[in-house]
Design an enzyme around this catalytic site. Sequence first.
Site, PDB file in Angstrom:
ATOM      1  N   ASP A  84      54.216  62.277  -0.352  1.00 49.66           N
ATOM      2  CA  ASP A  84      55.612  61.889  -0.201  1.00 49.66           C
ATOM      3  C   ASP A  84      56.115  60.913  -1.272  1.00 49.66           C
ATOM      4  O   ASP A  84      55.345  60.141  -1.839  1.00 49.66           O
ATOM      5  CB  ASP A  84      55.814  61.215   1.156  1.00 49.66           C
ATOM      6  CG  ASP A  84      55.910  62.212   2.298  1.00 49.66           C
ATOM      7  OD1 ASP A  84      55.434  63.347   2.132  1.00 49.66           O
ATOM      8  OD2 ASP A  84      56.440  61.843   3.361  1.00 49.66           O
ATOM      9  N   ASP A  85      57.427  60.954  -1.454  1.00 48.90           N
ATOM     10  CA  ASP A  85      58.249  59.933  -2.114  1.00 48.90           C
ATOM     11  C   ASP A  85      58.344  60.048  -3.633  1.00 48.90           C
ATOM     12  O   ASP A  85      59.099  59.301  -4.253  1.00 48.90           O
ATOM     13  CB  ASP A  85      57.800  58.509  -1.767  1.00 48.90           C
ATOM     14  CG  ASP A  85      58.006  58.167  -0.298  1.00 48.90           C
ATOM     15  OD1 ASP A  85      58.507  59.035   0.444  1.00 48.90           O
ATOM     16  OD2 ASP A  85      57.663  57.042   0.110  1.00 48.90           O
ATOM     17  N   HIS A 139      65.983  58.198   1.117  1.00 46.62           N
ATOM     18  CA  HIS A 139      64.854  57.804   1.973  1.00 46.62           C
ATOM     19  C   HIS A 139      65.316  56.803   3.028  1.00 46.62           C
ATOM     20  O   HIS A 139      64.706  55.747   3.240  1.00 46.62           O
ATOM     21  CB  HIS A 139      63.704  57.233   1.142  1.00 46.62           C
ATOM     22  CG  HIS A 139      62.386  57.277   1.868  1.00 46.62           C
ATOM     23  ND1 HIS A 139      62.063  56.413   2.882  1.00 46.62           N
ATOM     24  CD2 HIS A 139      61.310  58.085   1.713  1.00 46.62           C
ATOM     25  CE1 HIS A 139      60.850  56.674   3.330  1.00 46.62           C
ATOM     26  NE2 HIS A 139      60.378  57.704   2.643  1.00 46.62           N
ATOM     27  N   HIS A 231      51.084  59.286  -0.209  1.00 41.93           N
ATOM     28  CA  HIS A 231      52.235  58.990  -1.057  1.00 41.93           C
ATOM     29  C   HIS A 231      51.823  58.967  -2.529  1.00 41.93           C
ATOM     30  O   HIS A 231      50.715  58.546  -2.856  1.00 41.93           O
ATOM     31  CB  HIS A 231      52.845  57.627  -0.697  1.00 41.93           C
ATOM     32  CG  HIS A 231      53.404  57.557   0.691  1.00 41.93           C
ATOM     33  ND1 HIS A 231      52.615  57.324   1.799  1.00 41.93           N
ATOM     34  CD2 HIS A 231      54.671  57.710   1.141  1.00 41.93           C
ATOM     35  CE1 HIS A 231      53.379  57.329   2.883  1.00 41.93           C
ATOM     36  NE2 HIS A 231      54.628  57.554   2.524  1.00 41.93           N
TER      37      HIS A 231
END
Length: 263
Positions: A84-85, A139, A231
């Site tokens: 993620d991210d 986010h 992440h």
Amino acid sequence: MARHNGRGWHGRVLAAALGVTAVATAASVWTAQADPSGGGEAAGRPAASAAGTPGAQGGGAAKVAVTIAHASDRGERGVNITIDDGPDPTWTPQVLQVLREYGVKATFCMVGPQAKAHPDLVKAVVAAGHRLCDHTVSHDTAMDHKSEAYQSQQILDAERMITEASGGVRPMYYRAPGGAFTPYSRSLAASHGMRPLGWNVDSKDFERPGAAAIVATVKQEIANGPTVLFHDAGGDRSQTVAALREVLPWLKQQGYSFGFPVR
């Protein structure tokens, strides 16, 4: 996964997103479904399908379920690695290298402005055979308390940014930040061919507890289900890279295979 409110990196993403134009329109034992109450939905919580369908339609998008996916397309011994991210110019290439070394395909849940800023990395993810996932523009882990128009802007603008950065490859999943799903956001994502995506194991790598602690968390919690959260952005992800080097071969030794979330 705890809701990551107040983190400086997410604040910077939000600042970067302020210029984005809002869009007005808005199985195994591991499969969870959505909360019919219409409130926020924690990604690991059992949940039933949403009642309403948003007006916006993804023309030509593949039909997918609106329920939150957790299961693996490799069956009960499958594992879904999700990242993620990102993408991030420092850490995404290192994560890609580890995945390549162990022959693992993963799902990358990308933040729209990050994808727009690093199209070369988005293309590298696609070229390596990984899948894309929409992780919104800002986010915002409280977006389940925001208007439908806001949710639409967050999801659809990110979808556009990711698709453009990839050279035309669309996200196949939608993961709400912090699990902040709503029936509306799930239906909107599904209407654009993006299956809502949850997780079963939060590696807690975002908190940087040390590679050993990240590995221990995955080993202890993998029995909870196949979809594991890591992440590749939001700060120093060296612990994530080190943990993946240990976790991936360990999972193979335990008889797991690597797949993608069901659609």
